[in-house]
Design an enzyme around this catalytic site. Structure first.
Site, PDB file in Angstrom:
ATOM      1  N   SER A 121       0.819  -1.212   0.000  1.00 17.93           N
ATOM      2  CA  SER A 121       0.000   0.000   0.000  1.00 17.93           C
ATOM      3  C   SER A 121       0.851   1.258   0.000  1.00 17.93           C
ATOM      4  CB  SER A 121      -0.915   0.023   1.222  1.00 17.93           C
ATOM      5  OG  SER A 121      -1.772  -1.086   1.216  1.00 17.93           O
ATOM      6  N   HIS A 141      -1.415  -2.394  -7.093  1.00 15.27           N
ATOM      7  CA  HIS A 141      -2.133  -2.067  -5.864  1.00 15.27           C
ATOM      8  C   HIS A 141      -3.636  -2.131  -6.140  1.00 15.27           C
ATOM      9  CE1 HIS A 141      -3.673   0.733  -2.653  1.00 15.27           C
ATOM     10  NE2 HIS A 141      -3.084  -0.239  -1.990  1.00 15.27           N
ATOM     11  N   GLU A 153      -3.880   0.240  -9.276  1.00 13.26           N
ATOM     12  CA  GLU A 153      -2.783   1.176  -9.499  1.00 13.26           C
ATOM     13  C   GLU A 153      -1.538   0.345  -9.820  1.00 13.26           C
ATOM     14  OE1 GLU A 153      -3.948   4.866  -6.545  1.00 13.26           O
ATOM     15  OE2 GLU A 153      -3.242   3.028  -5.625  1.00 13.26           O
ATOM     16  N   ASN A 192      -5.015   5.862  -1.792  1.00 14.82           N
ATOM     17  CA  ASN A 192      -4.813   5.847  -0.342  1.00 14.82           C
ATOM     18  C   ASN A 192      -4.435   7.215   0.201  1.00 14.82           C
ATOM     19  OD1 ASN A 192      -5.617   3.269  -0.023  1.00 14.82           O
ATOM     20  ND2 ASN A 192      -3.599   2.400   0.302  1.00 14.82           N
TER      21      ASN A 192
HETATM   22  N1  NAD Z   1      -6.812  -4.745   3.327  1.00 10.17           N
HETATM   23  C1  NAD Z   1      -6.912  -3.896   2.324  1.00 10.17           C
HETATM   24  O1  NAD Z   1      -7.974  -3.278   2.102  1.00 10.17           O
HETATM   25  C2  NAD Z   1      -5.731  -3.659   1.395  1.00 10.17           C
HETATM   26  C3  NAD Z   1      -5.931  -2.948   0.203  1.00 10.17           C
HETATM   27  C4  NAD Z   1      -4.860  -2.774  -0.686  1.00 10.17           C
HETATM   28  C5  NAD Z   1      -3.605  -3.281  -0.369  1.00 10.17           C
HETATM   29  N2  NAD Z   1      -3.430  -3.958   0.815  1.00 10.17           N
HETATM   30  C6  NAD Z   1      -2.089  -4.530   1.067  1.00 10.17           C
HETATM   31  O2  NAD Z   1      -2.165  -5.934   0.783  1.00 10.17           O
HETATM   32  C7  NAD Z   1      -1.273  -6.636   1.648  1.00 10.17           C
HETATM   33  C8  NAD Z   1      -2.070  -7.665   2.438  1.00 10.17           C
HETATM   34  O3  NAD Z   1      -3.055  -7.004   3.189  1.00 10.17           O
HETATM   35  P1  NAD Z   1      -4.270  -7.811   3.865  1.00 10.17           P
HETATM   36  O4  NAD Z   1      -5.219  -6.752   4.340  1.00 10.17           O
HETATM   37  O5  NAD Z   1      -4.757  -8.869   2.958  1.00 10.17           O
HETATM   38  O6  NAD Z   1      -3.526  -8.470   5.110  1.00 10.17           O
HETATM   39  P2  NAD Z   1      -4.030  -9.691   6.032  1.00 10.17           P
HETATM   40  O7  NAD Z   1      -3.396  -9.465   7.358  1.00 10.17           O
HETATM   41  O8  NAD Z   1      -5.509  -9.842   5.961  1.00 10.17           O
HETATM   42  O9  NAD Z   1      -3.379 -10.951   5.324  1.00 10.17           O
HETATM   43  C9  NAD Z   1      -1.997 -11.156   5.234  1.00 10.17           C
HETATM   44  C10 NAD Z   1      -1.767 -12.663   5.171  1.00 10.17           C
HETATM   45  O10 NAD Z   1      -0.393 -12.867   4.850  1.00 10.17           O
HETATM   46  C11 NAD Z   1       0.037 -13.999   5.582  1.00 10.17           C
HETATM   47  N3  NAD Z   1       1.506 -13.921   5.638  1.00 10.17           N
HETATM   48  C12 NAD Z   1       2.296 -13.143   6.401  1.00 10.17           C
HETATM   49  N4  NAD Z   1       3.588 -13.341   6.099  1.00 10.17           N
HETATM   50  C13 NAD Z   1       3.615 -14.268   5.108  1.00 10.17           C
HETATM   51  C14 NAD Z   1       4.659 -14.894   4.342  1.00 10.17           C
HETATM   52  N5  NAD Z   1       5.935 -14.576   4.538  1.00 10.17           N
HETATM   53  N6  NAD Z   1       4.320 -15.802   3.415  1.00 10.17           N
HETATM   54  C15 NAD Z   1       3.017 -16.144   3.186  1.00 10.17           C
HETATM   55  N7  NAD Z   1       1.985 -15.591   3.881  1.00 10.17           N
HETATM   56  C16 NAD Z   1       2.288 -14.654   4.816  1.00 10.17           C
HETATM   57  C17 NAD Z   1      -0.652 -13.902   6.928  1.00 10.17           C
HETATM   58  O11 NAD Z   1      -0.700 -15.143   7.591  1.00 10.17           O
HETATM   59  C18 NAD Z   1      -2.032 -13.381   6.494  1.00 10.17           C
HETATM   60  O12 NAD Z   1      -2.941 -14.456   6.277  1.00 10.17           O
HETATM   61  C19 NAD Z   1      -0.573  -5.583   2.493  1.00 10.17           C
HETATM   62  O13 NAD Z   1       0.611  -5.210   1.875  1.00 10.17           O
HETATM   63  C20 NAD Z   1      -1.570  -4.419   2.472  1.00 10.17           C
HETATM   64  O14 NAD Z   1      -0.955  -3.171   2.716  1.00 10.17           O
HETATM   65  C21 NAD Z   1      -4.455  -4.172   1.696  1.00 10.17           C
END
Ligand code: NAD
Length: 315
Positions: A121, A141, A153, A192
């Site tokens: 993000s 993104h 993005e 964002n």
């Molecule tokens: N939540 C949102 O709305 C959103 C939107 C856009 C971008 N993002 C980005 O997407 C990414 C994920 O966000 P999220 O909200 O899905 O997080 P989340 O916490 O819901 O999920 C992350 C997952 O990654 C797993 N994980 C952690 N380390 C790992 C590894 N080394 N190998 C494999 N799995 C691993 C965790 O167990 C977890 O299940 C982040 O970079 C976040 O900034 C999130």
């Protein structure tokens, strides 16, 4: 797009499960990987339920949900997930060292042609990724839920090749997405940064007791939330009048909240374990509904709204 058949989605959380759903829906073979078996099991349930919703909404022909689900495999082994991937979409925790070590491992595991796409993000991955394929590293993104929300993005790094950008753009457009390519990294990209400005004011209003969560959301939905799909944010300034906008900008009487790094209401809720939809309670109480139910209702409404906006020519 033709070159990509096998996709590995790394991280099966909020974003990862929905990304895996999107790719299987569009005919790709997907390996979904997570360090947690529990996260993988939960993701599989959410993907099955999300695909059923797409059938109910007639976005997927009946029976195709089962066929799509058959294209999904889950594993906690990174080698298994990424070893034959043409594209890796990374959606793990937003942590610099976690992403850095994952990308180093992927660089060794993946075939030479594999494109590595991060869903970060705000992290400038191009500064800290150690990779022998900088031309094939890109940020994609997405927006939650990525199997429904059209915008992606696409952020290119200093060494990302035009071929990689074209391939990703073609892939996204082939799945009905709206990619915009950002050539100069800035944290938070476009969306964002805009959302953060709004969130800052919302938390300021809540923390200082000016209004309730319900009032903020009614105010949003019944005013600029309704208008924004038609005017956009910049177009809205034209409608308001640029002289009026200039006067507001200049006025010392209209002071905004300083940038918040901490919020009282947010900290209290998190300390109580109220993390939002994922566990049924956040600022709102979802009355014991499961995340499946809550997301299904949201997705149904989003798809109907998008159809309406497409008919209006606004999307
Ligand atoms: N939540 C949102 O709305 C959103 C939107 C856009 C971008 N993002 C980005 O997407 C990414 C994920 O966000 P999220 O909200 O899905 O997080 P989340 O916490 O819901 O999920 C992350 C997952 O990654 C797993 N994980 C952690 N380390 C790992 C590894 N080394 N190998 C494999 N799995 C691993 C965790 O167990 C977890 O299940 C982040 O970079 C976040 O900034 C999130």
């Amino acid at each position: 797009m033709n070159q990509i058949k096998n996709v590995a989605v790394i991280g099966a959380g909020t974003m990862g499960h929905s990304l895996a759903l999107l790719f299987v829906q569009h005919g790709f073979n997907v390996w979904l990987n997570d360090v947690s078996d529990q996260a993988l099991a939960k993701a599989k349930g959410l993907i099955a339920s999300g695909l059923e919703t797409l059938v109910e909404l007639e976005l997927l022909p009946a029976g195709q949900d089962k066929a799509a689900l058959a294209r999904l495999k889950t594993t906690s082994s990174l080698e298994e997930a990424a070893g034959s991937a043409d594209l890796v979409v990374e959606a793990i925790v937003e942590d610099k060292s976690a992403k850095q070590s994952l990308f180093s491992a992927l660089d060794k595991i993946c075939p030479a042609h594999t494109i590595l796409a991060s869903n970060t993000s705000f992290l400038d991955i191009f500064k800290f990724m150690q990779t022998d394929r900088p031309d094939k590293v890109v940020i994609t993104h997405w927006f939650h839920p990525p199997h429904i929300i059209p915008l992606v993005e696409v952020v290119r790094g200093p060494q990302t090749s035009q071929q990689t950008v074209d391939c990703i753009k073609g892939l996204l457009e082939g799945m009905g997405k709206k990619p915009i390519v950002i050539t100069k990294f800035l944290p938070g990209f476009i969306v964002n940064r805009l959302q953060s400005a709004l969130r800052n004011e919302a938390l300021h209003l809540l923390d200082n007791g000016y209004c309730t969560p319900e009032e903020i959301d009614v105010a949003t939905k019944a005013s600029f939330g309704l208008r924004t799909p038609i005017t956009g944010v910049v177009g809205r300034m034209d409608f308001a009048g640029l002289d009026v906008t200039q006067r507001v900008l200049k006025s010392p009487d209209f002071e905004l909240a300083p940038q918040m790094r901490k919020s009282k209401t947010l900290d209290e809720l998190v300390a109580k374990g109220r993390l939002g939809v994922k566990n049924g309670r956040g600022y709102y109480d979802y009355g014991g509904q499961s995340p499946h139910q809550i997301m299904r209702e949201r997705d149904t409404k989003l798809v109907k709204l998008m159809k309406f906006l497409r008919d209006l020519g606004e999307l």
